[in-house]
Design a protein around this motif. Structure first.
Motif, PDB file in Angstrom:
ATOM      1  N   CYS A 157       0.911  -1.226   0.027  1.00  0.00           N
ATOM      2  CA  CYS A 157      -0.148   0.084  -0.035  1.00  0.00           C
ATOM      3  C   CYS A 157       0.853   1.382  -0.116  1.00  0.00           C
ATOM      4  O   CYS A 157       1.848   1.267   0.776  1.00  0.00           O
ATOM      5  N   LEU A 172       1.001   5.600  -0.018  1.00  0.00           N
ATOM      6  CA  LEU A 172       0.291   6.783   0.319  1.00  0.00           C
ATOM      7  C   LEU A 172       1.006   7.997  -0.211  1.00  0.00           C
ATOM      8  O   LEU A 172       2.330   8.082   0.004  1.00  0.00           O
ATOM      9  N   HIS A 209      -0.927  13.148   1.648  1.00  0.00           N
ATOM     10  CA  HIS A 209      -1.941  12.269   2.616  1.00  0.00           C
ATOM     11  C   HIS A 209      -3.373  12.430   1.885  1.00  0.00           C
ATOM     12  O   HIS A 209      -4.281  12.362   2.654  1.00  0.00           O
ATOM     13  N   SER A 223      -4.043  10.432  -1.491  1.00  0.00           N
ATOM     14  CA  SER A 223      -4.441   9.237  -2.432  1.00  0.00           C
ATOM     15  C   SER A 223      -3.642   7.883  -1.868  1.00  0.00           C
ATOM     16  O   SER A 223      -2.621   8.203  -1.501  1.00  0.00           O
ATOM     17  N   PHE A 224      -4.343   7.057  -2.111  1.00  0.00           N
ATOM     18  CA  PHE A 224      -3.754   5.692  -1.843  1.00  0.00           C
ATOM     19  C   PHE A 224      -3.732   4.952  -2.919  1.00  0.00           C
ATOM     20  O   PHE A 224      -4.606   4.962  -3.911  1.00  0.00           O
ATOM     21  N   TYR A 225      -2.789   3.814  -3.250  1.00  0.00           N
ATOM     22  CA  TYR A 225      -2.487   2.981  -4.080  1.00  0.00           C
ATOM     23  C   TYR A 225      -2.031   1.707  -3.652  1.00  0.00           C
ATOM     24  O   TYR A 225      -1.470   1.759  -2.507  1.00  0.00           O
ATOM     25  N   GLU A 232      -5.121   2.189  -8.009  1.00  0.00           N
ATOM     26  CA  GLU A 232      -5.546   3.527  -7.274  1.00  0.00           C
ATOM     27  C   GLU A 232      -6.955   3.525  -6.587  1.00  0.00           C
ATOM     28  O   GLU A 232      -7.910   3.054  -7.066  1.00  0.00           O
ATOM     29  N   ARG A 242     -11.038   9.245  -0.314  1.00  0.00           N
ATOM     30  CA  ARG A 242     -11.730   9.068   0.786  1.00  0.00           C
ATOM     31  C   ARG A 242     -12.841   9.929   1.292  1.00  0.00           C
ATOM     32  O   ARG A 242     -13.013  11.155   0.607  1.00  0.00           O
ATOM     33  N   VAL A 252      -1.278   3.887   8.824  1.00  0.00           N
ATOM     34  CA  VAL A 252      -2.059   3.198   7.952  1.00  0.00           C
ATOM     35  C   VAL A 252      -1.574   1.772   8.441  1.00  0.00           C
ATOM     36  O   VAL A 252      -0.772   1.380   8.519  1.00  0.00           O
ATOM     37  N   ILE A 294      -7.766  -2.040   4.127  1.00  0.00           N
ATOM     38  CA  ILE A 294      -6.986  -1.039   4.473  1.00  0.00           C
ATOM     39  C   ILE A 294      -7.685  -0.018   5.714  1.00  0.00           C
ATOM     40  O   ILE A 294      -8.847   0.273   5.520  1.00  0.00           O
ATOM     41  N   TRP A 313      -7.052   3.748   7.975  1.00  0.00           N
ATOM     42  CA  TRP A 313      -6.035   4.814   8.335  1.00  0.00           C
ATOM     43  C   TRP A 313      -6.561   5.450   9.640  1.00  0.00           C
ATOM     44  O   TRP A 313      -7.937   5.388   9.621  1.00  0.00           O
ATOM     45  N   TRP A 320     -14.573   3.144   0.909  1.00  0.00           N
ATOM     46  CA  TRP A 320     -14.395   3.480   1.919  1.00  0.00           C
ATOM     47  C   TRP A 320     -15.430   3.383   2.990  1.00  0.00           C
ATOM     48  O   TRP A 320     -16.600   3.914   2.483  1.00  0.00           O
TER      49      TRP A 320
END
Length: 456
Positions: free
Chosen positions: A210, A212, A216, A218-220, A231, A235, A245, A256, A258, A275
């Motif tokens: 994972c 980031l 802070h 976008s997550f991939y 991608e 959120r 995370v 996942i 956060w 999410w």
């Protein structure tokens, strides 16, 4: 019984081919990973590798000839000229003798009926680097990564030692992977990752890493071995402050989590690609959370563990029940740069213990009955002498059964691994880019268990 004999013969052939491959590649500094689909060879199904022009076979043949040189000279009769050197094609027609390099001819009538599931069972147990080399043989081998039956075979193989995906100071947009089994660095490229943003690895589970971005936002998620990439959706909660995370595997996917210092948190479920906010942090947990962002998150089963301070201790979250818990655990004295780790379900702690001018890396285990840290090991004294009188900083680059630690000061930069099961400390060779000479400084990283069939 006939199928069992064929399986044993196949395993023997694979082992001999691996020995040849290892002997020929020992002089190379880096293993070439064929992560892109290569040009494929059209070979008969019953043959595994085309050794006609393989330098590995030549080197093996030369070794045999050198070893038997004196004996052959003794057998020559006076007046007779020495035997002429045979052409390569003629050598390949005959059998190469010798215990370590002999390869029996494969009978097409036998091997064409070999069960595919047994063949996949053997290939699933090959080393990761060797598998990528074997993908060159034919289209069928190359398509194994997307095969459901091959995925099932891989799931039955014991988890290999974790690898480490790291980011260097000099190349923040490219990664460097370390294989502790071969003690080699690999330099994969993940084209789908954004190049205009600094993206850092923050967690892993099930062969996936994972990422980031440093803002802070976008997550991939990506499999560094196969480049399977995704991608994650945006959120629902806009949090611009730093977050911790964690990542866990789930049946048919992954989750996942956060969490921010103010208690805001969200959980991503890959099965519905969304999410969710399953609840709020328990009222008995003190806010704001003084999270230790230098400490990586630990996952044990479905639970995630985060390190906090004020008060010192651990905060946990259960992915199944959605329950938060807090454990007040006093930290050892003179401790700095500490981080959580995990080994076989046990919660561990690693950190620098500094007193006066002496510094040492120590390992603690959490005692479940007393909720206290108990020291179980420390770095050898002869290694710690190098730190004497220096302002040493430590960064943990992986904490899943095998630690990778970056120890640095103005005068030094060291990478070491620690195996919890064997209590063995090992130095890590310097990370050097292909065709480069300058040693790279590792900025951050995470451990992941390499998995050929993990899909983002």
């Amino acid at each position: 019984m006939e199928v069992l004999a064929m399986l044993r013969q196949l395993i023997g052939q694979v082992k001999q081919l691996l020995e040849l491959n290892t002997s020929s590649s020992s002089t190379n500094n880096n293993i070439s990973f064929h992560l892109q689909t290569p040009s494929l060879l059209h070979l008969p199904r019953c043959y595994f590798l085309n050794l006609g022009d393989n330098p590995a076979e030549d080197s093996c043949y030369n070794i045999i000839m050198t070893a038997g040189k004196s004996e052959n000279l003794k057998m020559l009769e006076p007046g007779k000229p020495p035997p002429k050197k045979k052409a390569r094609k003629e050598r390949n027609r005959g059998k190469v003798t010798g215990t370590s390099c002999s390869i029996e001819n494969l009978d097409e009538q036998i091997w064409k009926e070999f069960p595919e599931d047994l063949f996949e069972a053997v290939v699933a147990r090959l080393p990761i680097a060797t598998f990528f080399q074997f993908r060159l043989v034919c289209r069928k081998w190359n398509s194994m990564l997307t095969s459901q039956s091959f995925s099932e075979q891989c799931s039955q193989v014991p988890q290999p030692q974790p690898w480490f995906y790291t980011i260097t100071h000099e190349n923040v947009n490219t990664g460097a992977m370390y294989d502790p089994t071969l003690k080699k660095w690999h330099h994969p490229t993940i084209p789908a990752l954004p190049t205009k943003l600094i993206v850092l690895p923050v967690a892993s589970a099930g062969g996936l890493v994972c990422f980031l971005d440093i803002g802070h936002r976008s997550f991939y998620v990506c499999n560094p071995l196969t480049r399977s990439f995704k991608e994650l959706p945006a959120r629902s909660v806009k949090v611009w402050s730093r977050v911790a995370v964690g990542m866990t595997s789930a049946a048919g996917g992954y989750n996942i989590l956060w969490v921010g210092c103010d208690g805001e948190f969200e959980v991503y479920d890959s099965r519905n690609n969304s999410w969710a906010r399953p609840g709020t942090i328990s009222s008995n947990i003190k806010l704001p959370l003084a999270l230790n962002f230098k400490s990586q998150t630990v996952s044990v089963g479905n639970k995630l563990y985060f390190m906090r301070s004020d008060p010192d201790g651990i905060v946990s979250y259960d992915m199944i029940t959605g329950v938060w818990k807090q454990f007040i655990i006093p930290a050892p004295l003179h401790l700095s740069d500490h981080t959580l780790a995990e080994c076989g379900g046990r919660i561990m702690l690693v950190g620098l213990l500094t007193k006066n001018a002496a510094t040492c890396v120590c390992i603690w285990e959490l005692q479940k009955m007393t909720l206290l840290w108990k020291e179980v090991d420390r770095m050898p004294n002869i290694w710690c002498l190098e730190f004497y009188g220096k302002h040493v900083r430590m960064t943990c680059l992986g904490n899943k059964g095998l630690l990778m630690l970056s120890l640095r000061s103005r005068q030094m930069n060291r990478l070491v691994t620690y195996d919890f099961s064997t209590r063995e400390w090992m130095r890590v060779p310097g990370c050097v880019l292909p065709r480069g000479r300058k040693r790279q400084w590792i900025a951050c990283g995470t451990a992941f268990h390499p998995c050929l069939t993990a899909v983002a």
